[in-house]
Write a protein that holds these residues in place. Sequence first.
Motif, PDB file in Angstrom:
ATOM      1  N   ASP A 105       0.871  -1.163   0.000  1.00  0.00           N
ATOM      2  CA  ASP A 105       0.000   0.000   0.000  1.00  0.00           C
ATOM      3  C   ASP A 105       0.911   1.215   0.000  1.00  0.00           C
ATOM      4  OD1 ASP A 105      -2.522   1.350   2.257  1.00  0.00           O
ATOM      5  OD2 ASP A 105      -2.261   1.601   0.112  1.00  0.00           O
ATOM      6  N   ALA A 106       0.869   2.003  -1.087  1.00  0.00           N
ATOM      7  CA  ALA A 106       1.780   3.137  -1.205  1.00  0.00           C
ATOM      8  C   ALA A 106       1.073   4.325  -1.839  1.00  0.00           C
ATOM      9  CB  ALA A 106       2.995   2.742  -2.041  1.00  0.00           C
ATOM     10  N   ALA A 107       1.600   5.518  -1.599  1.00  0.00           N
ATOM     11  CA  ALA A 107       1.007   6.746  -2.112  1.00  0.00           C
ATOM     12  C   ALA A 107       1.274   6.961  -3.597  1.00  0.00           C
ATOM     13  CB  ALA A 107       1.531   7.939  -1.314  1.00  0.00           C
ATOM     14  N   SER A 108       2.283   6.284  -4.151  1.00  0.00           N
ATOM     15  CA  SER A 108       2.630   6.469  -5.563  1.00  0.00           C
ATOM     16  C   SER A 108       3.360   5.233  -6.085  1.00  0.00           C
ATOM     17  CB  SER A 108       3.535   7.695  -5.736  1.00  0.00           C
ATOM     18  OG  SER A 108       4.812   7.455  -5.158  1.00  0.00           O
ATOM     19  N   THR A 109       3.508   5.184  -7.394  1.00  0.00           N
ATOM     20  CA  THR A 109       4.246   4.082  -8.008  1.00  0.00           C
ATOM     21  C   THR A 109       5.693   4.081  -7.531  1.00  0.00           C
ATOM     22  OG1 THR A 109       2.794   4.190  -9.940  1.00  0.00           O
ATOM     23  CG2 THR A 109       4.882   3.025 -10.208  1.00  0.00           C
ATOM     24  N   SER A 110       6.313   5.250  -7.473  1.00  0.00           N
ATOM     25  CA  SER A 110       7.704   5.338  -7.007  1.00  0.00           C
ATOM     26  C   SER A 110       7.856   4.821  -5.587  1.00  0.00           C
ATOM     27  CB  SER A 110       8.207   6.786  -7.070  1.00  0.00           C
ATOM     28  OG  SER A 110       8.248   7.248  -8.383  1.00  0.00           O
ATOM     29  N   ALA A 111       6.909   5.181  -4.718  1.00  0.00           N
ATOM     30  CA  ALA A 111       6.974   4.709  -3.326  1.00  0.00           C
ATOM     31  C   ALA A 111       6.813   3.195  -3.268  1.00  0.00           C
ATOM     32  CB  ALA A 111       5.901   5.394  -2.481  1.00  0.00           C
ATOM     33  N   ALA A 112       5.929   2.643  -4.105  1.00  0.00           N
ATOM     34  CA  ALA A 112       5.735   1.188  -4.128  1.00  0.00           C
ATOM     35  C   ALA A 112       6.996   0.478  -4.593  1.00  0.00           C
ATOM     36  CB  ALA A 112       4.559   0.825  -5.028  1.00  0.00           C
ATOM     37  N   VAL A 113       7.657   1.016  -5.616  1.00  0.00           N
ATOM     38  CA  VAL A 113       8.896   0.415  -6.112  1.00  0.00           C
ATOM     39  C   VAL A 113       9.958   0.452  -5.016  1.00  0.00           C
ATOM     40  CG1 VAL A 113      10.807   0.665  -7.757  1.00  0.00           C
ATOM     41  CG2 VAL A 113       8.443   0.851  -8.556  1.00  0.00           C
ATOM     42  N   ALA A 114      10.044   1.557  -4.295  1.00  0.00           N
ATOM     43  CA  ALA A 114      11.041   1.677  -3.217  1.00  0.00           C
ATOM     44  C   ALA A 114      10.794   0.639  -2.127  1.00  0.00           C
ATOM     45  CB  ALA A 114      11.022   3.082  -2.635  1.00  0.00           C
ATOM     46  N   ILE A 115       9.536   0.401  -1.781  1.00  0.00           N
ATOM     47  CA  ILE A 115       9.215  -0.604  -0.759  1.00  0.00           C
ATOM     48  C   ILE A 115       9.556  -1.996  -1.281  1.00  0.00           C
ATOM     49  CG2 ILE A 115       7.323  -1.699   0.507  1.00  0.00           C
ATOM     50  CD1 ILE A 115       6.024   1.141   0.610  1.00  0.00           C
ATOM     51  N   ALA A 116       9.146  -2.287  -2.522  1.00  0.00           N
ATOM     52  CA  ALA A 116       9.401  -3.611  -3.107  1.00  0.00           C
ATOM     53  C   ALA A 116      10.900  -3.880  -3.242  1.00  0.00           C
ATOM     54  CB  ALA A 116       8.718  -3.738  -4.458  1.00  0.00           C
ATOM     55  N   ALA A 117      11.677  -2.854  -3.572  1.00  0.00           N
ATOM     56  CA  ALA A 117      13.119  -3.028  -3.789  1.00  0.00           C
ATOM     57  C   ALA A 117      13.851  -3.483  -2.531  1.00  0.00           C
ATOM     58  CB  ALA A 117      13.726  -1.728  -4.314  1.00  0.00           C
ATOM     59  N   LYS A 118      13.283  -3.231  -1.369  1.00  0.00           N
ATOM     60  CA  LYS A 118      13.943  -3.620  -0.117  1.00  0.00           C
ATOM     61  C   LYS A 118      14.068  -5.128   0.035  1.00  0.00           C
ATOM     62  CE  LYS A 118      12.638   0.527   2.329  1.00  0.00           C
ATOM     63  NZ  LYS A 118      11.871   1.095   3.434  1.00  0.00           N
ATOM     64  N   THR A 119      13.248  -5.887  -0.666  1.00  0.00           N
ATOM     65  CA  THR A 119      13.295  -7.345  -0.557  1.00  0.00           C
ATOM     66  C   THR A 119      13.618  -8.002  -1.898  1.00  0.00           C
ATOM     67  OG1 THR A 119      10.893  -7.450  -0.869  1.00  0.00           O
ATOM     68  CG2 THR A 119      11.701  -7.431   1.407  1.00  0.00           C
ATOM     69  N   ALA A 120      14.213  -7.241  -2.813  1.00  0.00           N
ATOM     70  CA  ALA A 120      14.562  -7.782  -4.132  1.00  0.00           C
ATOM     71  C   ALA A 120      15.723  -8.761  -4.033  1.00  0.00           C
ATOM     72  CB  ALA A 120      14.945  -6.650  -5.071  1.00  0.00           C
ATOM     73  N   PRO A 121      15.695  -9.814  -4.846  1.00  0.00           N
ATOM     74  CA  PRO A 121      16.837 -10.731  -4.881  1.00  0.00           C
ATOM     75  C   PRO A 121      18.091  -9.980  -5.368  1.00  0.00           C
ATOM     76  CG  PRO A 121      14.933 -11.681  -5.992  1.00  0.00           C
ATOM     77  CD  PRO A 121      14.605 -10.249  -5.723  1.00  0.00           C
ATOM     78  N   SER A 136      -9.016   8.831 -10.758  1.00  0.00           N
ATOM     79  CA  SER A 136      -7.928   9.653 -11.266  1.00  0.00           C
ATOM     80  C   SER A 136      -7.315  10.402 -10.091  1.00  0.00           C
ATOM     81  CB  SER A 136      -8.445  10.642 -12.307  1.00  0.00           C
ATOM     82  OG  SER A 136      -7.399  11.478 -12.737  1.00  0.00           O
ATOM     83  N   LEU A 137      -6.079  10.092  -9.800  1.00  0.00           N
ATOM     84  CA  LEU A 137      -5.380  10.737  -8.694  1.00  0.00           C
ATOM     85  C   LEU A 137      -4.197  11.526  -9.241  1.00  0.00           C
ATOM     86  CD1 LEU A 137      -5.242   7.697  -6.251  1.00  0.00           C
ATOM     87  CD2 LEU A 137      -6.817   9.632  -6.161  1.00  0.00           C
ATOM     88  N   PRO A 138      -4.042  12.774  -8.794  1.00  0.00           N
ATOM     89  CA  PRO A 138      -2.861  13.516  -9.232  1.00  0.00           C
ATOM     90  C   PRO A 138      -1.612  12.840  -8.689  1.00  0.00           C
ATOM     91  CG  PRO A 138      -4.017  14.717  -7.510  1.00  0.00           C
ATOM     92  CD  PRO A 138      -4.869  13.527  -7.861  1.00  0.00           C
ATOM     93  N   PRO A 139      -0.482  12.993  -9.374  1.00  0.00           N
ATOM     94  CA  PRO A 139       0.745  12.368  -8.879  1.00  0.00           C
ATOM     95  C   PRO A 139       1.109  12.873  -7.484  1.00  0.00           C
ATOM     96  CG  PRO A 139       1.071  13.238 -11.092  1.00  0.00           C
ATOM     97  CD  PRO A 139      -0.263  13.735 -10.608  1.00  0.00           C
ATOM     98  N   ALA A 140       1.573  11.975  -6.635  1.00  0.00           N
ATOM     99  CA  ALA A 140       2.049  12.350  -5.302  1.00  0.00           C
ATOM    100  C   ALA A 140       3.312  13.198  -5.452  1.00  0.00           C
ATOM    101  CB  ALA A 140       2.343  11.090  -4.485  1.00  0.00           C
ATOM    102  N   ALA A 141       3.670  13.881  -4.390  1.00  0.00           N
ATOM    103  CA  ALA A 141       4.883  14.700  -4.401  1.00  0.00           C
ATOM    104  C   ALA A 141       6.073  13.859  -4.837  1.00  0.00           C
ATOM    105  CB  ALA A 141       5.133  15.282  -3.010  1.00  0.00           C
ATOM    106  N   GLY A 142       6.845  14.336  -5.783  1.00  0.00           N
ATOM    107  CA  GLY A 142       8.024  13.626  -6.263  1.00  0.00           C
ATOM    108  C   GLY A 142       7.731  12.614  -7.363  1.00  0.00           C
ATOM    109  N   GLU A 143       6.454  12.347  -7.657  1.00  0.00           N
ATOM    110  CA  GLU A 143       6.104  11.360  -8.687  1.00  0.00           C
ATOM    111  C   GLU A 143       6.035  11.983 -10.081  1.00  0.00           C
ATOM    112  OE1 GLU A 143       5.132   7.719 -10.403  1.00  0.00           O
ATOM    113  OE2 GLU A 143       5.867   8.115  -8.406  1.00  0.00           O
ATOM    114  N   THR A 144       5.672  13.269 -10.171  1.00  0.00           N
ATOM    115  CA  THR A 144       5.523  13.923 -11.470  1.00  0.00           C
ATOM    116  C   THR A 144       6.807  13.815 -12.291  1.00  0.00           C
ATOM    117  OG1 THR A 144       3.914  15.481 -10.589  1.00  0.00           O
ATOM    118  CG2 THR A 144       5.011  16.108 -12.638  1.00  0.00           C
ATOM    119  N   GLY A 145       6.648  13.345 -13.516  1.00  0.00           N
ATOM    120  CA  GLY A 145       7.786  13.200 -14.427  1.00  0.00           C
ATOM    121  C   GLY A 145       8.474  11.851 -14.380  1.00  0.00           C
ATOM    122  N   GLN A 146       8.080  10.984 -13.457  1.00  0.00           N
ATOM    123  CA  GLN A 146       8.687   9.649 -13.376  1.00  0.00           C
ATOM    124  C   GLN A 146       8.267   8.841 -14.604  1.00  0.00           C
ATOM    125  OE1 GLN A 146      10.898   8.579 -11.004  1.00  0.00           O
ATOM    126  NE2 GLN A 146      10.798  10.672 -10.250  1.00  0.00           N
TER     127      GLN A 146
END
Length: 160
Positions: free
Chosen positions: A24-40, A59-69
Amino acid sequence: MKFFALYEISPGSGTYQLGTVEIDAASTSAAVAIAAKTAPAGCRTGVWPYKAVAGLPDSLPPAAGETGQMYDVLAEPAGPTGTFAPSGQVFGSFGADASGMTLSLERFFGYRLGLIPQGAKPAPAATPAPASSSGTTSAAGTTSGGGSTVSSGGSATPAG
């Protein structure tokens, strides 16, 4: 938003396996950061946006720091096999988070789509935790459910 991790099957393979822990994350970038912690070790990480109910995503506006990703799109056209591969498409988070476009197009295409940040780096090799003289260690984040590490901006819980 809800996501599941996509982990590269082996270093440099370009194919990804669907993880089993809901994020459960506020943005795609945040989800990737959480998932990366347990990456092989040596493997890249992406995410599959998930919505439990039918219909189109809000439709949700991009979270802070997500715009342009920018994200390379991973597809699972053979059906729910759990294996995703690059589709050649690129989505960006501009007017809305790229995960919303992914969810909408899944209905059109009839198969699941995932996202991996463009230029994603492989996960580093695991490093052993330093020994603590008091017998306890501390970490930034908390552990819940299946032992997933949670950081600010999102959480992970086992899917069930």
